[in-house]
Design an enzyme around this catalytic site. Structure first.
Site, PDB file in Angstrom:
ATOM      1  N   HIS A 160     -14.925   3.048  -0.613  1.00 47.70           N
ATOM      2  CA  HIS A 160     -13.889   2.071  -0.265  1.00 47.70           C
ATOM      3  C   HIS A 160     -12.692   2.706   0.435  1.00 47.70           C
ATOM      4  CE1 HIS A 160     -15.589  -0.871  -3.526  1.00 47.70           C
ATOM      5  NE2 HIS A 160     -16.289  -0.895  -2.408  1.00 47.70           N
ATOM      6  N   GLN A 169     -15.681   4.596  -5.903  1.00 48.51           N
ATOM      7  CA  GLN A 169     -15.142   3.398  -5.256  1.00 48.51           C
ATOM      8  C   GLN A 169     -13.628   3.531  -5.128  1.00 48.51           C
ATOM      9  OE1 GLN A 169     -17.096  -0.297  -7.255  1.00 48.51           O
ATOM     10  NE2 GLN A 169     -17.366   1.393  -8.672  1.00 48.51           N
ATOM     11  N   TYR A 185       0.829  -1.217   0.000  1.00 48.00           N
ATOM     12  CA  TYR A 185       0.000   0.000   0.000  1.00 48.00           C
ATOM     13  C   TYR A 185       0.867   1.274   0.000  1.00 48.00           C
ATOM     14  CZ  TYR A 185      -4.469  -2.328   0.016  1.00 48.00           C
ATOM     15  OH  TYR A 185      -5.554  -3.062  -0.375  1.00 48.00           O
ATOM     16  N   ARG A 198       1.565   1.776  -3.589  1.00 49.08           N
ATOM     17  CA  ARG A 198       0.368   2.298  -4.271  1.00 49.08           C
ATOM     18  C   ARG A 198       0.176   3.789  -3.955  1.00 49.08           C
ATOM     19  NH1 ARG A 198      -4.077  -1.329  -3.895  1.00 49.08           N
ATOM     20  NH2 ARG A 198      -5.234   0.430  -4.733  1.00 49.08           N
ATOM     21  N   GLY A 242     -16.272   3.905 -15.680  1.00 57.26           N
ATOM     22  CA  GLY A 242     -15.029   3.172 -15.469  1.00 57.26           C
ATOM     23  C   GLY A 242     -15.064   2.185 -14.320  1.00 57.26           C
ATOM     24  N   THR A 243     -16.165   1.445 -14.245  1.00 59.38           N
ATOM     25  CA  THR A 243     -16.234   0.386 -13.222  1.00 59.38           C
ATOM     26  C   THR A 243     -16.751  -0.899 -13.851  1.00 59.38           C
ATOM     27  OG1 THR A 243     -17.225  -0.312 -11.118  1.00 59.38           O
ATOM     28  CG2 THR A 243     -18.499   1.271 -12.422  1.00 59.38           C
ATOM     29  N   SER A 244     -16.217  -2.026 -13.358  1.00 54.58           N
ATOM     30  CA  SER A 244     -16.696  -3.322 -13.850  1.00 54.58           C
ATOM     31  C   SER A 244     -18.009  -3.700 -13.176  1.00 54.58           C
ATOM     32  CB  SER A 244     -15.647  -4.408 -13.578  1.00 54.58           C
ATOM     33  OG  SER A 244     -15.392  -4.484 -12.186  1.00 54.58           O
ATOM     34  N   CYS A 262      -2.919   2.316  21.580  1.00 52.81           N
ATOM     35  CA  CYS A 262      -2.995   0.916  22.040  1.00 52.81           C
ATOM     36  C   CYS A 262      -1.843   0.048  21.537  1.00 52.81           C
ATOM     37  CB  CYS A 262      -4.325   0.299  21.601  1.00 52.81           C
ATOM     38  SG  CYS A 262      -4.387  -0.119  19.841  1.00 52.81           S
ATOM     39  N   CYS A 316      -7.873  -0.508  17.348  1.00 53.41           N
ATOM     40  CA  CYS A 316      -8.840   0.391  17.997  1.00 53.41           C
ATOM     41  C   CYS A 316      -9.488   1.373  17.024  1.00 53.41           C
ATOM     42  CB  CYS A 316      -8.187   1.147  19.163  1.00 53.41           C
ATOM     43  SG  CYS A 316      -7.077   2.473  18.643  1.00 53.41           S
TER      44      CYS A 316
HETATM   45  C1  BJW Z   1     -12.230   2.429 -18.366  1.00 56.47           C
HETATM   46  C2  BJW Z   1     -11.034   3.027 -18.744  1.00 56.47           C
HETATM   47  C3  BJW Z   1     -11.131   4.324 -19.241  1.00 56.47           C
HETATM   48  C4  BJW Z   1     -10.531   1.100 -17.994  1.00 56.47           C
HETATM   49  N1  BJW Z   1     -12.334   4.907 -19.349  1.00 56.47           N
HETATM   50  N2  BJW Z   1     -13.405   3.011 -18.495  1.00 56.47           N
HETATM   51  C5  BJW Z   1     -20.166 -13.320  -4.316  1.00 56.47           C
HETATM   52  C6  BJW Z   1     -21.170 -12.587  -4.945  1.00 56.47           C
HETATM   53  C7  BJW Z   1     -21.423 -11.258  -4.585  1.00 56.47           C
HETATM   54  C8  BJW Z   1     -20.667 -10.641  -3.587  1.00 56.47           C
HETATM   55  C9  BJW Z   1     -19.672 -11.380  -2.973  1.00 56.47           C
HETATM   56  C10 BJW Z   1     -19.433 -12.688  -3.318  1.00 56.47           C
HETATM   57  N3  BJW Z   1     -18.382 -13.151  -2.557  1.00 56.47           N
HETATM   58  C11 BJW Z   1     -17.963 -12.141  -1.728  1.00 56.47           C
HETATM   59  C12 BJW Z   1     -18.754 -11.063  -1.975  1.00 56.47           C
HETATM   60  C13 BJW Z   1     -18.645  -9.740  -1.317  1.00 56.47           C
HETATM   61  C14 BJW Z   1     -17.468  -8.941  -1.857  1.00 56.47           C
HETATM   62  C15 BJW Z   1     -17.586  -8.867  -3.387  1.00 56.47           C
HETATM   63  O1  BJW Z   1     -18.344  -8.080  -3.924  1.00 56.47           O
HETATM   64  N4  BJW Z   1     -16.806  -9.684  -4.081  1.00 56.47           N
HETATM   65  C16 BJW Z   1     -16.904  -9.765  -5.544  1.00 56.47           C
HETATM   66  C17 BJW Z   1     -15.519  -9.548  -6.156  1.00 56.47           C
HETATM   67  C18 BJW Z   1     -17.501 -11.093  -5.881  1.00 56.47           C
HETATM   68  N5  BJW Z   1     -17.560  -7.626  -1.264  1.00 56.47           N
HETATM   69  C19 BJW Z   1     -16.966  -7.327  -0.113  1.00 56.47           C
HETATM   70  O2  BJW Z   1     -16.266  -8.119   0.499  1.00 56.47           O
HETATM   71  C20 BJW Z   1     -17.271  -5.948   0.447  1.00 56.47           C
HETATM   72  N6  BJW Z   1     -17.684  -6.060   1.803  1.00 56.47           N
HETATM   73  C21 BJW Z   1     -18.739  -6.763   2.174  1.00 56.47           C
HETATM   74  O3  BJW Z   1     -19.470  -7.344   1.401  1.00 56.47           O
HETATM   75  O4  BJW Z   1     -18.914  -6.740   3.521  1.00 56.47           O
HETATM   76  C22 BJW Z   1     -19.930  -7.556   4.134  1.00 56.47           C
HETATM   77  C23 BJW Z   1     -19.802  -7.292   5.613  1.00 56.47           C
HETATM   78  C24 BJW Z   1     -20.858  -6.699   6.295  1.00 56.47           C
HETATM   79  C25 BJW Z   1     -20.755  -6.474   7.678  1.00 56.47           C
HETATM   80  C26 BJW Z   1     -19.573  -6.831   8.347  1.00 56.47           C
HETATM   81  C27 BJW Z   1     -18.519  -7.397   7.657  1.00 56.47           C
HETATM   82  C28 BJW Z   1     -18.632  -7.639   6.275  1.00 56.47           C
HETATM   83  C29 BJW Z   1     -16.021  -5.086   0.451  1.00 56.47           C
HETATM   84  C30 BJW Z   1     -15.497  -4.816  -0.921  1.00 56.47           C
HETATM   85  C31 BJW Z   1     -14.200  -4.021  -0.831  1.00 56.47           C
HETATM   86  C32 BJW Z   1     -13.565  -3.807  -2.183  1.00 56.47           C
HETATM   87  N7  BJW Z   1     -12.243  -3.313  -2.005  1.00 56.47           N
HETATM   88  C33 BJW Z   1     -11.440  -3.020  -3.179  1.00 56.47           C
HETATM   89  C34 BJW Z   1      -9.982  -2.723  -2.717  1.00 56.47           C
HETATM   90  C35 BJW Z   1      -9.886  -1.356  -2.044  1.00 56.47           C
HETATM   91  C36 BJW Z   1      -8.517  -1.120  -1.492  1.00 56.47           C
HETATM   92  C37 BJW Z   1      -7.449  -1.106  -2.562  1.00 56.47           C
HETATM   93  O5  BJW Z   1      -7.468  -0.237  -3.471  1.00 56.47           O
HETATM   94  O6  BJW Z   1      -6.574  -1.983  -2.523  1.00 56.47           O
HETATM   95  O7  BJW Z   1     -12.006  -1.906  -3.887  1.00 56.47           O
HETATM   96  S1  BJW Z   1     -11.418  -4.328  -4.399  1.00 56.47           S
HETATM   97  C38 BJW Z   1     -11.395  -3.248  -5.797  1.00 56.47           C
HETATM   98  O8  BJW Z   1     -12.606  -3.451  -6.569  1.00 56.47           O
HETATM   99  C39 BJW Z   1     -11.466  -1.817  -5.224  1.00 56.47           C
HETATM  100  C40 BJW Z   1     -12.433  -1.176  -6.187  1.00 56.47           C
HETATM  101  O9  BJW Z   1     -13.002  -0.004  -5.611  1.00 56.47           O
HETATM  102  C41 BJW Z   1     -13.425  -2.268  -6.469  1.00 56.47           C
HETATM  103  C42 BJW Z   1     -14.212  -2.076  -7.759  1.00 56.47           C
HETATM  104  O10 BJW Z   1     -13.368  -2.111  -8.865  1.00 56.47           O
HETATM  105  P1  BJW Z   1     -13.614  -1.153 -10.102  1.00 56.47           P
HETATM  106  O11 BJW Z   1     -13.418   0.253  -9.718  1.00 56.47           O
HETATM  107  O12 BJW Z   1     -14.897  -1.505 -10.742  1.00 56.47           O
HETATM  108  O13 BJW Z   1     -12.375  -1.539 -11.029  1.00 56.47           O
HETATM  109  P2  BJW Z   1     -12.254  -2.727 -12.092  1.00 56.47           P
HETATM  110  O14 BJW Z   1     -10.814  -2.921 -12.372  1.00 56.47           O
HETATM  111  O15 BJW Z   1     -13.028  -3.912 -11.682  1.00 56.47           O
HETATM  112  O16 BJW Z   1     -12.963  -2.132 -13.390  1.00 56.47           O
HETATM  113  C43 BJW Z   1     -12.392  -1.051 -14.109  1.00 56.47           C
HETATM  114  C44 BJW Z   1     -13.309  -0.749 -15.275  1.00 56.47           C
HETATM  115  O17 BJW Z   1     -12.841   0.421 -15.926  1.00 56.47           O
HETATM  116  C45 BJW Z   1     -13.343  -1.866 -16.329  1.00 56.47           C
HETATM  117  O18 BJW Z   1     -14.712  -2.143 -16.668  1.00 56.47           O
HETATM  118  C46 BJW Z   1     -12.615  -1.252 -17.543  1.00 56.47           C
HETATM  119  O19 BJW Z   1     -13.146  -1.705 -18.794  1.00 56.47           O
HETATM  120  C47 BJW Z   1     -12.887   0.214 -17.328  1.00 56.47           C
HETATM  121  N8  BJW Z   1     -11.904   1.131 -17.886  1.00 56.47           N
HETATM  122  N9  BJW Z   1     -10.010   2.124 -18.501  1.00 56.47           N
HETATM  123  C48 BJW Z   1     -13.458   4.188 -18.982  1.00 56.47           C
HETATM  124  N10 BJW Z   1     -10.035   4.971 -19.665  1.00 56.47           N
HETATM  125 ZN    ZN Z   2      -5.008   1.610  18.440  1.00 57.54          ZN
END
Ligand code: BJW
Ligand code: ZN
Length: 251
Positions: free
Chosen positions: A122, A104, A70, A73, A197-199, A160, A133
């Site tokens: 996110h 996101q 990180y 990053r 720009g999100t999948s 802590c 903590c």
């Molecule tokens: C362009 C372009 C250009 C390129 N112009 N376009 C099964 C089914 C459903 C859900 C789940 C499941 N199993 C598990 C889950 C839940 C899980 C989830 O959704 N998983 C799926 C992957 C299946 N979700 C979670 O775990 C979430 N929490 C949760 O559910 O909690 C429950 C809970 C409740 C109470 C207590 C405890 C728990 C949390 C999700 C956290 C996501 N975190 C990340 C990392 C952040 C930190 C870091 O940066 O390292 O967030 S993962 C990553 O994906 C990041 C992003 O914000 C997120 C979305 O990605 P994004 O932005 O869509 O990017 P890409 O790469 O996917 O897409 C890019 C797009 O841009 C593409 O389409 C390209 O074509 C396009 N593009 N260039 C326009 N120039």
């Molecule tokens: Zn602490």
């Protein structure tokens, strides 16, 4: 449907809209040089295993690996600049009556472009907090000059002595409750939602465009790929092309 037809209809919808939601993902920052997650060759998850880097279990298992990755990053984000798409989002917030920006992304390129109010679902790479903590970490965050983030000891919490972690939302973690509530409320209230720009593969964030569409909003995707169902409306191409075009048409 052809992108030019969708474009013309979207301009009309935006002109008439009372409330517009701009929902962004990694693709909007791709042209600033920040890698997306799921693009086949360049996406972070094509090179790094999210189970080793982006879950609370990963941090417990190897905090130095996660913290170092990180830091790297954060260095890349610090060097990046907002692109024309981020700037166009700012103009849209100024020329339309009511716009809610929801991202996101963990970068701060919307803010650096001049967007004052952004809902970060996110978290934010520029912040850190205690793993134990949850108190915010107020020290200077390290950067990493290593190509892909050499392991680094995370700092310790003054309160802590717990390990400090990035203030981002990992898999298996809850999103910030207040921000989710605001985002879902905006999705239910808007007349147009631009999903840029999100999948749309990560939940619960991916419910936001779905919810807007279910409530009757005009949902348009702006994406270099047309991946959705045939009924989806996608302006196919880079966000830095379509967003300035929308701004120009609305001027
Ligand atoms: C362009 C372009 C250009 C390129 N112009 N376009 C099964 C089914 C459903 C859900 C789940 C499941 N199993 C598990 C889950 C839940 C899980 C989830 O959704 N998983 C799926 C992957 C299946 N979700 C979670 O775990 C979430 N929490 C949760 O559910 O909690 C429950 C809970 C409740 C109470 C207590 C405890 C728990 C949390 C999700 C956290 C996501 N975190 C990340 C990392 C952040 C930190 C870091 O940066 O390292 O967030 S993962 C990553 O994906 C990041 C992003 O914000 C997120 C979305 O990605 P994004 O932005 O869509 O990017 P890409 O790469 O996917 O897409 C890019 C797009 O841009 C593409 O389409 C390209 O074509 C396009 N593009 N260039 C326009 N120039
Ligand atoms: Zn602490």
């Amino acid at each position: 449907m052809d992108s030019e037809v969708i474009f013309a209809d979207t301009v009309e919808r935006l002109r008439a809209a009372r409330h517009v939601v701009i929902f962004t993902g990694a693709g909007i920052s791709a042209e600033s040089g920040i890698a997306t997650f799921r693009d086949h060759l360049t996406g972070l998850w094509s090179q790094y295993d999210p189970q080793r880097l982006a879950t609370p279990a990963a941090f417990i298992r190897d905090p130095r690996l996660v913290w170092g990755w990180y830091s790297w990053r954060r260095t890349l984000v610090g060097k990046a600049q907002p692109n024309d798409a981020h700037l166009a989002v700012v103009t849209l917030t100024q020329c339309l009556p009511h716009v809610t920006v929801i991202t996101q992304n963990v970068d701060d390129l919307h803010e650096r472009a001049g967007c004052n109010e952004v809902i970060h679902l996110h978290g934010n790479l520029a912040r850190a907090r205690c793993f134990e903590c949850n108190r915010p970490y107020l020290g200077v965050l390290p950067v990493s000059a290593e190509p892909d983030g050499a392991p680094q000891d995370p700092p310790r919490c003054n309160h802590c002595d717990g390990r400090i972690r990035p203030d981002v939302v990992w898999f298996d973690e809850a999103l910030p409750e207040e921000d989710v509530m605001l985002a879902f409320r905006a999705a239910c209230d808007c007349d147009v939602l631009l999903s840029i720009g999100t999948s749309g593969s990560v939940y619960p964030a991916a419910h936001i465009p779905e919810l807007a569409s279910e409530q009757g909003a005009w949902l348009v995707h702006i994406n270099i790929e047309s991946t959705g169902a045939s009924s989806d409306k996608t302006l196919v191409g880079p966000a830095s092309l379509w967003l300035p075009k929308l701004v120009e048409a609305l001027a």
